[in-house]
Design a protein around this motif. Structure first.
Motif, PDB file in Angstrom:
ATOM      1  N   ASP A  15       0.809  -1.216   0.000  1.00 18.03           N
ATOM      2  CA  ASP A  15       0.000   0.000   0.000  1.00 18.03           C
ATOM      3  C   ASP A  15       0.844   1.269   0.000  1.00 18.03           C
ATOM      4  OD1 ASP A  15      -2.408  -1.382  -0.024  1.00 18.03           O
ATOM      5  OD2 ASP A  15      -2.597  -1.412   2.158  1.00 18.03           O
ATOM      6  N   THR A  16       1.987   1.233   0.659  1.00 21.26           N
ATOM      7  CA  THR A  16       2.792   2.450   0.815  1.00 21.26           C
ATOM      8  C   THR A  16       3.967   2.515  -0.146  1.00 21.26           C
ATOM      9  OG1 THR A  16       4.218   1.442   2.507  1.00 21.26           O
ATOM     10  CG2 THR A  16       2.203   2.540   3.267  1.00 21.26           C
ATOM     11  N   ARG A  70      -5.837  -9.592   2.057  1.00 19.58           N
ATOM     12  CA  ARG A  70      -6.401  -8.359   2.602  1.00 19.58           C
ATOM     13  C   ARG A  70      -7.786  -8.559   3.228  1.00 19.58           C
ATOM     14  NH1 ARG A  70      -4.978  -3.193   1.516  1.00 19.58           N
ATOM     15  NH2 ARG A  70      -4.004  -3.683  -0.487  1.00 19.58           N
ATOM     16  N   PHE A 133      -8.571   4.435   0.469  1.00 19.28           N
ATOM     17  CA  PHE A 133      -7.990   4.133   1.774  1.00 19.28           C
ATOM     18  C   PHE A 133      -8.977   3.365   2.649  1.00 19.28           C
ATOM     19  CE2 PHE A 133      -3.929   6.458   2.905  1.00 19.28           C
ATOM     20  CZ  PHE A 133      -3.485   6.532   1.595  1.00 19.28           C
ATOM     21  N   THR A 136      -9.273  -0.319   1.355  1.00 18.19           N
ATOM     22  CA  THR A 136      -8.107  -1.158   1.614  1.00 18.19           C
ATOM     23  C   THR A 136      -7.748  -1.253   3.087  1.00 18.19           C
ATOM     24  OG1 THR A 136      -6.641   0.738   1.232  1.00 18.19           O
ATOM     25  CG2 THR A 136      -7.120  -0.684  -0.656  1.00 18.19           C
ATOM     26  N   LEU A 138      -6.639   1.185   5.017  1.00 12.37           N
ATOM     27  CA  LEU A 138      -5.626   2.134   5.464  1.00 12.37           C
ATOM     28  C   LEU A 138      -6.216   3.166   6.412  1.00 12.37           C
ATOM     29  CD1 LEU A 138      -3.597   2.655   2.177  1.00 12.37           C
ATOM     30  CD2 LEU A 138      -2.892   1.413   4.219  1.00 12.37           C
TER      31      LEU A 138
END
Length: 301
Positions: A15-16, A70, A133, A136, A138
């Motif tokens: 993700d990052t 996920r 976000f 997912t 986040l």
């Protein structure tokens, strides 16, 4: 057996985009992330990260593992969040800038007083990225906006949308403008004026054009990324503009706000949360706190 913390570390890297950023996201050290990835590689007996230059990329198998893993990690998070008792722990919310100033910071302050064990962490993002976000994992929540009335959309069973209200948009004019003393003004009345607007062709400028603004202006079009800079152009007597009320703050001397009379002169503001996570005590407390604050920060539709 796959270790959940190691799987979470891999998802964070995906993700990052880097081990360092993943460590920041999860409040780990980079070496912790590396150890978790190596442990996962030993479990699945497959390389998951490949070094490219000074960074890393996921292998094809790692991307598959992230996609399939996920939903499992999110389901475990939802299970942990569904505890009984007082709200406690961390809730992350993605929010657009003017709502951060005008709505979320006051709500976070009230929640900190009411629930000392609950930590609400805002992250400043525009709506399109905010929704990603939330999907997912986040962030737990997203505060989003739509210029004018939201078009009919296909319901998403994975997301729950909670309408908070509308944020009215005013025409912002120099105090000596011929329309400054009027009780209301339409965008078409301002269509030939020099304008100050944001530089991108995003929802804000599309909304202005749809309302009849920016129609063959007689002067230059000034561009600025922030509403406060747009207002400074107007304070200098160079332009007119249209700026929402939420998070706007006091206007400088010599500048006036005149209500726009166009039917769609507002932003609809909503909270978005994953449906499976909405009923936990932490999110329930945060949602209720934001709803209370929206009563003084927004208007009913």
């Amino acid at each position: 057996m796959i270790d959940v913390l190691s799987l979470r570390a891999l998802i964070a890297v995906a993700d990052t985009g880097s081990v360092t950023s993943a460590a920041t996201l999860l409040s780990y050290t980079p070496s912790n992330i590396t150890q978790h990835i190596r442990r996962l590689e030993r479990t699945v007996q497959c390389t998951l990260l490949e070094r490219v230059g000074r960074g890393v990329v996921l292998t094809e198998y790692a991307r598959s593992l992230v996609e399939r893993g996920r939903p499992i990690v999110l389901a475990l998070d939802d299970l942990a969040a569904a505890h009984d008792g007082e709200p406690a722990g961390r809730v992350r919310i993605a929010v657009f800038p003017t709502a951060l100033r005008g709505l979320i910071i006051p709500a976070v302050a009230a929640l900190a007083s009411a629930h000392p064990a609950l930590v609400v962490q805002p992250l400043e993002l525009e709506p399109e990225e905010s929704l990603l976000f939330v999907r997912t994992g986040l962030t737990d929540l997203a505060l989003v906006k739509t210029w004018g009335r939201r078009a009919e959309e296909t319901p998403d069973p994975d997301l729950r949308r909670i309408s908070l209200g509308v944020d009215r948009v005013d025409a912002i004019l120099p105090g000596d403008h011929p329309l400054a003393a009027q009780p209301g003004v339409s965008m078409k009345q301002l269509r030939h004026e020099p304008w100050a607007v944001t530089p991108d062709d995003g929802p804000y400028r599309q909304w202005i054009a749809a309302q009849g603004g920016l129609g063959n202006p007689t002067g230059p079009v000034y561009e600025a990324a922030e509403f406060q800079s747009i207002i400074e152009y107007i304070a200098a007597g160079l332009a007119v503009g249209a700026v929402p009320r939420l998070g706007r703050g006091p206007l400088p001397p010599g500048v006036v706000a005149v209500p726009l009379t166009d039917e769609a002169s507002f932003r609809e503001v909503s909270l978005v949360v994953r449906a499976a996570a909405a009923d936990g005590p932490n999110l329930h407390a945060v949602i209720q706190g934001i709803l209370r604050q929206s009563g003084s920060s927004l208007e009913t539709p």
